[in-house]
Write an enzyme that holds these catalytic residues in place. Structure first.
Site, PDB file in Angstrom:
ATOM      1  N   SER A  65      11.111  -3.163   1.584  1.00  0.00           N
ATOM      2  CA  SER A  65       9.750  -2.639   1.687  1.00  0.00           C
ATOM      3  C   SER A  65       9.326  -2.663   3.140  1.00  0.00           C
ATOM      4  O   SER A  65       9.751  -3.539   3.917  1.00  0.00           O
ATOM      5  CB  SER A  65       8.785  -3.496   0.868  1.00  0.00           C
ATOM      6  OG  SER A  65       7.437  -3.121   1.133  1.00  0.00           O
ATOM      7  N   TYR A 118       5.346 -11.483  -1.096  1.00  0.00           N
ATOM      8  CA  TYR A 118       6.155 -10.293  -1.367  1.00  0.00           C
ATOM      9  C   TYR A 118       6.834  -9.819  -0.087  1.00  0.00           C
ATOM     10  O   TYR A 118       8.035  -9.506  -0.084  1.00  0.00           O
ATOM     11  CB  TYR A 118       5.252  -9.196  -1.936  1.00  0.00           C
ATOM     12  CG  TYR A 118       5.918  -7.859  -2.135  1.00  0.00           C
ATOM     13  CD1 TYR A 118       6.709  -7.611  -3.252  1.00  0.00           C
ATOM     14  CD2 TYR A 118       5.752  -6.832  -1.202  1.00  0.00           C
ATOM     15  CE1 TYR A 118       7.316  -6.374  -3.443  1.00  0.00           C
ATOM     16  CE2 TYR A 118       6.350  -5.601  -1.382  1.00  0.00           C
ATOM     17  CZ  TYR A 118       7.131  -5.374  -2.501  1.00  0.00           C
ATOM     18  OH  TYR A 118       7.735  -4.155  -2.679  1.00  0.00           O
TER      19      TYR A 118
END
Length: 247
Positions: free
Chosen positions: A142, A156
Site C-alpha cells: 500500500s 496498517y
C-alpha cells in the site's frame, strides 16, 4: 487437473482480489480464498464461470495456520499445482492515533497482513520449488507503507511496510528457482476497505490530493498485478510497482 496455469487469490470475495479473479478468468484456473463473505466469494466465482473460466472456493483465515493448510489442500486436491499467488488478503481497522490502538488490534493486524501473507507465500514457494518450473508471487502492499498514515491507520501502514521488505527478501531467496516475487502498492482506490476502516466515501473525499485528481479502481490495480504475474514481466522480480495516480 487443468491445462491452464493455476492461480491462488487470497481475499477474493471483494475489491482488488475479486477484480483480479474476473480479469484472470480466461488465463488461469483459479482458487478463490475468502474468510467471512461467502456470498461475495460466490459472486466472484459465478462471474469467473460466466466468462468461461474455472474457479474453486477455499474458505479460510490466513491468520490461522490450520486454515492455510486447508486452503492449500483445496488447491492440491483440485489442481495439483500452483503457478501464481496473488497474496491479497488483508485487513484495516478504524481510523485512530497510536494512543488509541491496543495490543489486540496490533496482533490481529500483523497476524493477517504480515504473518499470514508470509505463511501463504511459504506454502506457494514449497510447491513451486517442487514443481521445478518457477512461478510468480505478487504481494499487496500500500502507498500507506511510505506515507505512514499518522492519525489514521499507522498499524496498517507498518504492516504494509513489512510486506515491502518481505517482498525484496523473498525475491532474492527464490530467484535461482525462477520464482519471481513482486509487490503492488495501491494508492487511493475505490474499494470496500474504506468502509471497513470506518470511513466510507474516503476515496472520493481525498481524491483532490492525488495528482491525477481522482481515485483509482480495483480493476486498475488488478491489471498491474496480472501484468507482473505474467510472462510479459519475466525479468521483473524484487520490485514494488506504484499504482497511486502519482500520489
Amino acid at each position: 487437473m487443468t491445462q491452464k496455469p493455476v492461480c491462488l487469490i487470497t481475499g477474493a470475495s471483494a475489491g482488488i482480489g475479486a477484480a483480479c479473479a474476473r480479469l484472470a478468468a480466461n488465463d488461469y484456473a483459479l482458487v478463490l480464498n475468502y474468510r467471512s463473505d461467502p456470498d461475495g466469494a460466490a459472486r466472484t466465482k459465478a462471474d469467473v464461470e460466466a466468462a468461461g473460466g474455472t474457479a474453486v472456493l477455499a474458505q479460510g483465515d490466513v491468520a490461522d495456520p490450520d486454515d492455510i493448510a486447508r486452503i492449500y489442500k483445496t488447491l492440491d486436491d483440485s489442481f495439483g499445482r500452483i503457478d501464481v499467488l496473488i497474496n491479497n488478503a488483508g485487513i484495516v481497522a478504524d481510523s485512530a492515533p497510536l494512543t488509541e490502538i491496543d495490543h489486540a488490534r496490533l496482533t490481529r493486524m500483523m497476524n493477517v497482513n504480515v504473518i499470514g501473507a508470509m505463511l501463504v507465500a511459504k506454502e506457494a514457494v514449497i510447491r513451486m520449488k517442487a514443481q521445478g518450473d518457477g512461478g510468480a508471487i505478487v504481494n499487496l502492499s500500500s502507498a500507506a507503507a511510505r506515507l505512514g498514515s499518522g492519525n489514521q491507520y499507522i498499524d496498517y501502514a507498518a504492516s504494509k511496510a513489512a510486506i515491502d521488505t518481505f517482498t525484496k527478501g523473498l525475491a532474492d531467496e527464490v530467484a535461482p528457482d525462477n520464482i519471481r516475487v513482486m509487490a503492488v502498492r495501491p494508492g487511493l482506490i475505490d474499494t470496500e476497505i474504506h468502509a471497513k476502516g470506518g470511513q466510507p466515501g474516503r476515496a472520493q473525499k481525498l481524491a483532490h490530493m492525488v495528482p491525477m485528481k481522482r481515485e483509482g479502481s480495483a480493476e486498475e490495480v488488478a491489471r498491474a498485478i496480472l501484468w507482473l504475474a505474467s510472462s510479459q514481466a519475466s525479468y521483473v522480480t524484487g520490485s514494488t510497482l506504484e499504482v497511486t495516480g502519482g500520489r
